[in-house]
Scaffold this motif. Structure first.
Motif, PDB file in Angstrom:
ATOM      1  N   VAL A   1       0.860  -1.193   0.000  1.00 23.53           N
ATOM      2  CA  VAL A   1       0.000   0.000   0.000  1.00 23.53           C
ATOM      3  C   VAL A   1       0.892   1.238   0.000  1.00 23.53           C
ATOM      4  O   VAL A   1       1.878   1.306   0.748  1.00 23.53           O
ATOM      5  CB  VAL A   1      -0.920   0.016   1.251  1.00 23.53           C
ATOM      6  N   ILE A   2       0.561   2.175  -0.875  1.00 20.38           N
ATOM      7  CA  ILE A   2       1.296   3.449  -0.904  1.00 20.38           C
ATOM      8  C   ILE A   2       0.334   4.552  -0.479  1.00 20.38           C
ATOM      9  O   ILE A   2      -0.692   4.785  -1.119  1.00 20.38           O
ATOM     10  CB  ILE A   2       1.869   3.732  -2.310  1.00 20.38           C
ATOM     11  N   ILE A   3       0.670   5.196   0.617  1.00 22.77           N
ATOM     12  CA  ILE A   3      -0.209   6.235   1.161  1.00 22.77           C
ATOM     13  C   ILE A   3       0.171   7.586   0.556  1.00 22.77           C
ATOM     14  O   ILE A   3       1.284   8.071   0.727  1.00 22.77           O
ATOM     15  CB  ILE A   3      -0.077   6.287   2.695  1.00 22.77           C
ATOM     16  N   CYS A   4      -0.769   8.154  -0.155  1.00 25.82           N
ATOM     17  CA  CYS A   4      -0.533   9.442  -0.822  1.00 25.82           C
ATOM     18  C   CYS A   4      -1.697  10.377  -0.506  1.00 25.82           C
ATOM     19  O   CYS A   4      -2.253  11.024  -1.409  1.00 25.82           O
ATOM     20  CB  CYS A   4      -0.418   9.255  -2.328  1.00 25.82           C
ATOM     21  N   THR A   5      -2.091  10.412   0.734  1.00 25.45           N
ATOM     22  CA  THR A   5      -3.307  11.160   1.090  1.00 25.45           C
ATOM     23  C   THR A   5      -3.070  12.663   1.181  1.00 25.45           C
ATOM     24  O   THR A   5      -4.022  13.430   1.324  1.00 25.45           O
ATOM     25  CB  THR A   5      -3.878  10.638   2.425  1.00 25.45           C
ATOM     26  N   GLY A   6      -1.821  13.083   1.139  1.00 21.70           N
ATOM     27  CA  GLY A   6      -1.535  14.517   1.033  1.00 21.70           C
ATOM     28  C   GLY A   6      -1.756  15.298   2.320  1.00 21.70           C
ATOM     29  O   GLY A   6      -1.888  14.752   3.420  1.00 21.70           O
ATOM     30  N   ALA A   7      -1.807  16.587   2.139  1.00 18.22           N
ATOM     31  CA  ALA A   7      -2.012  17.502   3.266  1.00 18.22           C
ATOM     32  C   ALA A   7      -2.904  18.610   2.748  1.00 18.22           C
ATOM     33  O   ALA A   7      -3.087  18.755   1.545  1.00 18.22           O
ATOM     34  CB  ALA A   7      -0.672  18.068   3.727  1.00 18.22           C
ATOM     35  N   HIS A   8      -3.453  19.323   3.656  1.00 17.89           N
ATOM     36  CA  HIS A   8      -4.285  20.444   3.220  1.00 17.89           C
ATOM     37  C   HIS A   8      -3.982  21.649   4.083  1.00 17.89           C
ATOM     38  O   HIS A   8      -3.756  21.514   5.290  1.00 17.89           O
ATOM     39  CB  HIS A   8      -5.765  20.078   3.261  1.00 17.89           C
ATOM     40  N   PRO A   9      -3.968  22.832   3.469  1.00 17.96           N
ATOM     41  CA  PRO A   9      -3.708  24.022   4.261  1.00 17.96           C
ATOM     42  C   PRO A   9      -4.856  24.254   5.236  1.00 17.96           C
ATOM     43  O   PRO A   9      -6.007  23.992   4.901  1.00 17.96           O
ATOM     44  CB  PRO A   9      -3.664  25.157   3.228  1.00 17.96           C
ATOM     45  N   ARG A  10      -4.495  24.727   6.399  1.00 18.45           N
ATOM     46  CA  ARG A  10      -5.547  25.074   7.354  1.00 18.45           C
ATOM     47  C   ARG A  10      -6.333  26.254   6.775  1.00 18.45           C
ATOM     48  O   ARG A  10      -5.747  27.213   6.284  1.00 18.45           O
ATOM     49  CB  ARG A  10      -4.922  25.473   8.691  1.00 18.45           C
ATOM     50  N   ARG A  11      -7.620  26.149   6.778  1.00 19.77           N
ATOM     51  CA  ARG A  11      -8.474  27.229   6.247  1.00 19.77           C
ATOM     52  C   ARG A  11      -8.811  28.209   7.351  1.00 19.77           C
ATOM     53  O   ARG A  11      -8.858  27.837   8.518  1.00 19.77           O
ATOM     54  CB  ARG A  11      -9.795  26.676   5.698  1.00 19.77           C
ATOM     55  N   MET A  12      -9.084  29.441   6.935  1.00 13.47           N
ATOM     56  CA  MET A  12      -9.503  30.432   7.923  1.00 13.47           C
ATOM     57  C   MET A  12     -10.986  30.297   8.241  1.00 13.47           C
ATOM     58  O   MET A  12     -11.446  30.700   9.286  1.00 13.47           O
ATOM     59  CB  MET A  12      -9.243  31.839   7.390  1.00 13.47           C
ATOM     60  N   ASN A  13     -11.722  29.779   7.252  1.00 13.62           N
ATOM     61  CA  ASN A  13     -13.176  29.658   7.387  1.00 13.62           C
ATOM     62  C   ASN A  13     -13.848  31.004   7.591  1.00 13.62           C
ATOM     63  O   ASN A  13     -14.648  31.182   8.514  1.00 13.62           O
ATOM     64  CB  ASN A  13     -13.544  28.681   8.514  1.00 13.62           C
ATOM     65  N   VAL A  14     -13.471  31.949   6.752  1.00 12.64           N
ATOM     66  CA  VAL A  14     -14.147  33.255   6.793  1.00 12.64           C
ATOM     67  C   VAL A  14     -14.927  33.427   5.488  1.00 12.64           C
ATOM     68  O   VAL A  14     -14.597  32.806   4.474  1.00 12.64           O
ATOM     69  CB  VAL A  14     -13.138  34.427   6.969  1.00 12.64           C
ATOM     70  N   PRO A  15     -15.959  34.278   5.504  1.00 16.29           N
ATOM     71  CA  PRO A  15     -16.739  34.471   4.270  1.00 16.29           C
ATOM     72  C   PRO A  15     -15.839  34.945   3.132  1.00 16.29           C
ATOM     73  O   PRO A  15     -14.971  35.794   3.327  1.00 16.29           O
ATOM     74  CB  PRO A  15     -17.751  35.563   4.666  1.00 16.29           C
ATOM     75  N   GLY A  16     -16.067  34.397   1.962  1.00 14.79           N
ATOM     76  CA  GLY A  16     -15.321  34.781   0.763  1.00 14.79           C
ATOM     77  C   GLY A  16     -14.121  33.891   0.497  1.00 14.79           C
ATOM     78  O   GLY A  16     -13.625  33.823  -0.627  1.00 14.79           O
ATOM     79  N   GLU A  17     -13.654  33.186   1.507  1.00 14.48           N
ATOM     80  CA  GLU A  17     -12.421  32.398   1.344  1.00 14.48           C
ATOM     81  C   GLU A  17     -12.576  31.301   0.290  1.00 14.48           C
ATOM     82  O   GLU A  17     -11.782  31.219  -0.652  1.00 14.48           O
ATOM     83  CB  GLU A  17     -12.025  31.790   2.694  1.00 14.48           C
ATOM     84  N   GLU A  18     -13.611  30.510   0.437  1.00 10.21           N
ATOM     85  CA  GLU A  18     -13.780  29.392  -0.486  1.00 10.21           C
ATOM     86  C   GLU A  18     -14.103  29.895  -1.895  1.00 10.21           C
ATOM     87  O   GLU A  18     -13.516  29.445  -2.883  1.00 10.21           O
ATOM     88  CB  GLU A  18     -14.905  28.489   0.032  1.00 10.21           C
ATOM     89  N   ARG A  19     -14.999  30.866  -1.967  1.00  4.97           N
ATOM     90  CA  ARG A  19     -15.459  31.365  -3.276  1.00  4.97           C
ATOM     91  C   ARG A  19     -14.328  32.003  -4.071  1.00  4.97           C
ATOM     92  O   ARG A  19     -14.272  31.896  -5.290  1.00  4.97           O
ATOM     93  CB  ARG A  19     -16.594  32.383  -3.037  1.00  4.97           C
ATOM     94  N   LEU A  20     -13.402  32.670  -3.375  1.00  8.88           N
ATOM     95  CA  LEU A  20     -12.361  33.412  -4.085  1.00  8.88           C
ATOM     96  C   LEU A  20     -11.017  32.664  -4.147  1.00  8.88           C
ATOM     97  O   LEU A  20     -10.033  33.209  -4.635  1.00  8.88           O
ATOM     98  CB  LEU A  20     -12.187  34.798  -3.451  1.00  8.88           C
ATOM     99  N   THR A  21     -11.033  31.415  -3.685  1.00  4.66           N
ATOM    100  CA  THR A  21      -9.816  30.612  -3.826  1.00  4.66           C
ATOM    101  C   THR A  21      -9.560  30.367  -5.313  1.00  4.66           C
ATOM    102  O   THR A  21     -10.457  29.984  -6.056  1.00  4.66           O
ATOM    103  CB  THR A  21      -9.959  29.267  -3.071  1.00  4.66           C
ATOM    104  N   GLY A  22      -8.331  30.653  -5.734  1.00  7.55           N
ATOM    105  CA  GLY A  22      -8.007  30.577  -7.163  1.00  7.55           C
ATOM    106  C   GLY A  22      -8.336  31.864  -7.889  1.00  7.55           C
ATOM    107  O   GLY A  22      -8.086  32.004  -9.077  1.00  7.55           O
TER     108      GLY A  22
END
Ligand code: NAP
Length: 403
Positions: A193-214
């Motif tokens: 088994v090769i584990i490649c589950t990665g990492a994710h940046p901690r989100r701020m969870n503020v309005p606009g963050e998800e919508r304006l990512t990228g």
């Protein structure tokens, strides 16, 4: 016992059409709506043998005319009932996670003649799929979107026979030579088994963050910094990553503003001193970002001073969030050695502390988390897995056959 080694494993139950990719590309244009997690997934369903899918070879109502006996043998069906479509499948290598590390591992493993399954619960491609342009991955003179780059990797892996299974792995049995994976109510077995589950940046969870990512909001200065030449950018965070990445951004931006929630940085002193000396750096202390404003892309940050509670607006062209990175290690049992932040310790061969289990890419304790380092890790992990399988071939015949 050789479990179908050398047999091309990809079962394409519906032909991939030109349209499929084109539709996705259209969704990736900078001004389009953010792509939903399902975009690639919908296409995957056309070509991924999912045990419970109406397209599955295991569904008794479906008879795939073009499916050869050789293809069927590859899966080494151990048990199967038409009532609930319960099946057990066996592969040489199971790869957990289809980001660049997992995709590279799949290419190397499948090309090496090992039956290879890649499990991905969400979107093939991982974190990099949200990057509009990758311009530091070798071999691409012109920038390529993260989505397209990883789509090419997936196609390459499929060409060598890797199977992509869209399921979330819910349990992993690491005991013994033959590993057991549970996903979607099914049990899958693998020699490695090769584990490649990665990492994710901690989100701020503020309005606009998800919508304006990228669209001006980014979690990767190395990836996106060059787009902010002579612009004003802000960075949130006070740790090593925030300060180092902010310094990196000063190569391009005319001004880099650090927003930190306290009045002193957490970063190492030597890094802090360099930052304080840099004329392009500015600091806003005791302040948090409570909202990100912008229509089609970021326009300004709404800031709150934690001491005075004053609210101010800060116009910016870009905003980089560096408030910590979280390993995607939920699956890993306590028996896998992790560092204090939860990243997997490996050696240079990508061995974890458990024989037959490897880790590659961002989930690893590693100094650099980039597509190129992840793919390199993936290649090494697959090579190590292949060596492991060859070295233990006789034992596998006994151990895996009995389970
Ligand atoms: P980190 O050290 O955990 O720093 C996170 C920063 O974000 C802290 O300043 C923290 O503020 C702030 N923060 C956390 N949650 C926040 C929120 N919700 N809103 C606003 N600010 C928030 O993370 P990191 O910088 O990513 O570093 C991770 C690890 O990698 C660390 O051990 C670091 O030393 C290491 N690293 C080392 C190097 C190097 O040696 N060159 C480079 C990069 C990273 P507080 O300070 O108030 O808690």
């Amino acid at each position: 016992m050789d479990q179908g080694r050398g047999v091309p494993g990809a079962i394409i139950l519906a032909p991939r059409t030109k349209n499929t990719r084109t539709q996705n590309q259209e969704l990736r244009t900078p001004h389009s709506e953010p792509r939903t997690k399902n975009t690639r997934t919908q296409n995957q369903e056309l070509r991924t043998p999912r045990p419970n899918s109406p397209f599955s070879i295991f569904n008794s109502q479906f008879t795939p005319i073009s499916l050869s006996l050789t293809n069927l043998c590859m899966f080494q069906i151990l048990s199967y009932t038409t009532k609930n479509f319960e099946v057990n499948m066996r592969y040489d290598v199971i790869i957990v996670g289809a980001g660049p590390a997992g995709l590279a591992a799949a290419i190397y493993s499948a090309r090496g003649g090992l039956t290879t399954a890649v499990f991905e619960k969400a979107m093939v491609g991982g974190q990099i799929t949200v990057t509009e342009e990758v311009e530091n991955y070798p071999g691409f003179e012109e920038p390529i979107s993260g989505f397209e780059l990883t789509a090419k990797m997936q196609a390459q892996a499929e060409r060598f026979g890797a199977v992509f299974i869209e399921e979330e792995i819910t349990a992993m049995g690491m005991e013994g030579l033959c590993k057991v994976i549970e996903a979607g109510g099914q049990y899958y077995r693998a020699k490695s088994v090769i584990i490649c589950t990665g990492a994710h940046p901690r989100r701020m969870n503020v309005p606009g963050e998800e919508r304006l990512t990228g669209r001006g909001v980014s979690y990767c200065a190395t990836c996106d910094g060059a787009f902010y030449r002579d612009k004003v950018v802000a960075v949130v965070g006070g740790g090593d990553s925030a300060i180092e990445e902010a310094m990196f951004l000063t190569r391009f931006a005319k001004k880099v503003i650090i927003i930190h929630r306290r009045d002193e940085l957490r970063a190492q002193k030597i890094i802090q001193e360099r930052a304080f000396r840099n004329p392009k750096m500015e600091f806003i202390w005791d302040t948090v970002v409570q909202k990100i404003h912008g229509e089609t892309r970021i326009e300004k940050l709404e800031l709150v001073n934690r001491k005075t509670t004053d609210i101010t607006m800060l116009p910016v062209d870009g905003f980089f969030i560096y408030i910590g990175i979280l390993p995607s290690n939920q699956l890993l049992e306590s028996r896998i050695n992790l560092d204090s932040a939860g990243f997997v310790y490996t050696d240079e061969y990508m061995h974890t502390n458990i024989p037959g289990i490897y880790a590659a890419g961002d989930i690893r304790y590693t100094p650099l988390r980039q597509v190129v380092t992840a793919t390199s890790d993936g290649a090494i992990a697959a090579w190590s897995a292949e060596k492991w399988i060859i070295e233990n071939e006789d034992e596998f015949e006994v151990d895996c056959a009995e389970q």
